[in-house]
Design an enzyme around this catalytic site. Structure first.
Site, PDB file in Angstrom:
ATOM      1  N   GLY A  45       0.844  -1.184   0.000  1.00 14.45           N
ATOM      2  CA  GLY A  45       0.000   0.000   0.000  1.00 14.45           C
ATOM      3  C   GLY A  45       0.876   1.229   0.000  1.00 14.45           C
ATOM      4  O   GLY A  45       2.030   1.183   0.459  1.00 14.45           O
ATOM      5  N   GLN A  50       2.896  10.014   1.445  1.00 15.44           N
ATOM      6  CA  GLN A  50       4.201   9.345   1.479  1.00 15.44           C
ATOM      7  C   GLN A  50       5.088   9.692   0.292  1.00 15.44           C
ATOM      8  O   GLN A  50       6.279   9.381   0.294  1.00 15.44           O
ATOM      9  CB  GLN A  50       4.025   7.817   1.534  1.00 15.44           C
ATOM     10  N   CYS A  99       5.850   0.138   7.647  1.00 14.84           N
ATOM     11  CA  CYS A  99       5.472   1.271   6.799  1.00 14.84           C
ATOM     12  C   CYS A  99       6.686   1.684   5.964  1.00 14.84           C
ATOM     13  O   CYS A  99       7.791   1.786   6.500  1.00 14.84           O
ATOM     14  CB  CYS A  99       5.017   2.442   7.673  1.00 14.84           C
ATOM     15  N   LEU A 100       6.468   1.927   4.682  1.00 16.59           N
ATOM     16  CA  LEU A 100       7.589   2.290   3.801  1.00 16.59           C
ATOM     17  C   LEU A 100       8.246   3.593   4.240  1.00 16.59           C
ATOM     18  O   LEU A 100       9.411   3.824   3.939  1.00 16.59           O
ATOM     19  CB  LEU A 100       7.110   2.406   2.350  1.00 16.59           C
ATOM     20  N   HIS A 141      -4.598   1.116   7.440  1.00 19.13           N
ATOM     21  CA  HIS A 141      -3.255   1.703   7.565  1.00 19.13           C
ATOM     22  C   HIS A 141      -3.093   2.874   6.580  1.00 19.13           C
ATOM     23  O   HIS A 141      -2.617   3.947   6.961  1.00 19.13           O
ATOM     24  CB  HIS A 141      -2.201   0.620   7.314  1.00 19.13           C
ATOM     25  N   GLU A 142      -3.505   2.657   5.331  1.00 20.56           N
ATOM     26  CA  GLU A 142      -3.349   3.723   4.324  1.00 20.56           C
ATOM     27  C   GLU A 142      -4.299   4.881   4.597  1.00 20.56           C
ATOM     28  O   GLU A 142      -3.946   6.045   4.397  1.00 20.56           O
ATOM     29  CB  GLU A 142      -3.582   3.164   2.908  1.00 20.56           C
ATOM     30  N   HIS A 145      -2.909   7.229   6.929  1.00 20.71           N
ATOM     31  CA  HIS A 145      -1.919   8.129   6.320  1.00 20.71           C
ATOM     32  C   HIS A 145      -2.573   9.423   5.820  1.00 20.71           C
ATOM     33  O   HIS A 145      -2.029  10.512   6.013  1.00 20.71           O
ATOM     34  CB  HIS A 145      -1.207   7.464   5.140  1.00 20.71           C
TER      35      HIS A 145
HETATM   36 NI    NI Z   1       2.501   3.305   5.907  1.00 20.40          NI
END
Ligand code: NI
Length: 186
Positions: A45, A50, A99-100, A141-142, A145
C-alpha cells in the site's frame, strides 16, 4: 517514474490530506508512478502523503499477499480517492505492521476486523464496499496516512518508547534502505 518516499519526521505525514477533483492534473501519471514506487519498495500500500502530496488518495495491492500462508485471502488492487471509512466493526485483532516511510520498524497494531468504505475510483465513480481481514488492515493503515496518523502512534506505550532511537535515526537518514527516500533532517 519512481518517486522518493518521504521518511518519518516530515510534516506532510502529519497533515490531513485534501480532497481532489476529477480535473486534478496528471492524475493517471501520478497513480502509475505511485504503483511503480510501491512495487520497487516491495510495498502492499502507498498513500499520497508518502510521496509528499497532501491529498486524499492511496493505492493498495494485497493480491501480492495471496499465498499458501494466506489461503483464504482474495487480494485487491485498487485506487482509493476521497475515501471515507463509514463504519468499522468486529473484534480488534493484532497484526505486525510496517510502513515504507518508517523502514526497519515493525510492531503489533490492533484494529477492527471489518470496515465499510465509500470512495471514488480512478474514474471518479463513487463506490461503497466492505472489506475484512488483510484487505481491511491495509486500507485502515493507508487511510490513517491521509488522516495524518502513523502506525507507530498506535503501538503499545512501551514499544513506542523502544523505537524512539530508531525513529530519530530515520529522520537523519541514518538507516539502511533499498529504495529511494527523502529524509526531513538531511
Ligand atoms: Ni505506511
Amino acid at each position: 517514474m519512481i518517486l522518493p518516499i518521504v521518511a518519518y519526521g516530515d510534516n506532510v505525514l502529519k497533515r490531513k490530506g485534501k480532497e481532489i477533483h476529477s480535473e486534478y492534473q496528471d492524475l493517471k501519471q501520478l497513480i502509475d508512478n505511485m504503483y511503480e514506487t510501491m512495487y520497487k519498495a516491495s510495498g502492499i500500500g502507498l498513500a499520497a502523503p508518502q510521496i509528499g502530496l497532501s491529498i486524499r488518495l492511496f493505492i493498495v495491492d494485497s493480491v501480492q499477499m495471496e499465498s499458501k500462508d494466506n489461503p483464504k485471502l482474495k487480494g485487491i488492487k485498487k485506487v482509493f480517492i476521497n475515501p471515507t471509512i463509514i463504519h468499522e466493526s468486529g473484534e480488534e485483532w493484532k497484526y505486525e505492521e510496517g510502513c515504507l516511510s518508517i523502514p526497519g520498524v515493525r510492531g503489533d497494531v490492533y484494529r477492527k476486523a471489518n470496515l465499510k468504505i465509500k470512495y471514488q475510483d480512478e474514474n471518479f465513480e463513487w463506490k461503497e464496499e466492505s472489506y475484512d481481514d488483510i484487505n481491511a488492515r491495509v486500507i485502515q493503515h493507508e487511510y490513517d496516512h491521509i488522516e495524518g496518523i502513523l502506525f507507530t502512534e498506535k503501538l503499545a506505550p512501551l514499544k513506542r518508547k523502544m523505537i524512539q532511537k530508531k525513529l530519530q535515526k530515520i529522520m537523519k537518514g541514518d538507516v539502511d534502505v533499498s529504495y529511494k527516500m527523502k529524509f526531513p533532517n538531511v
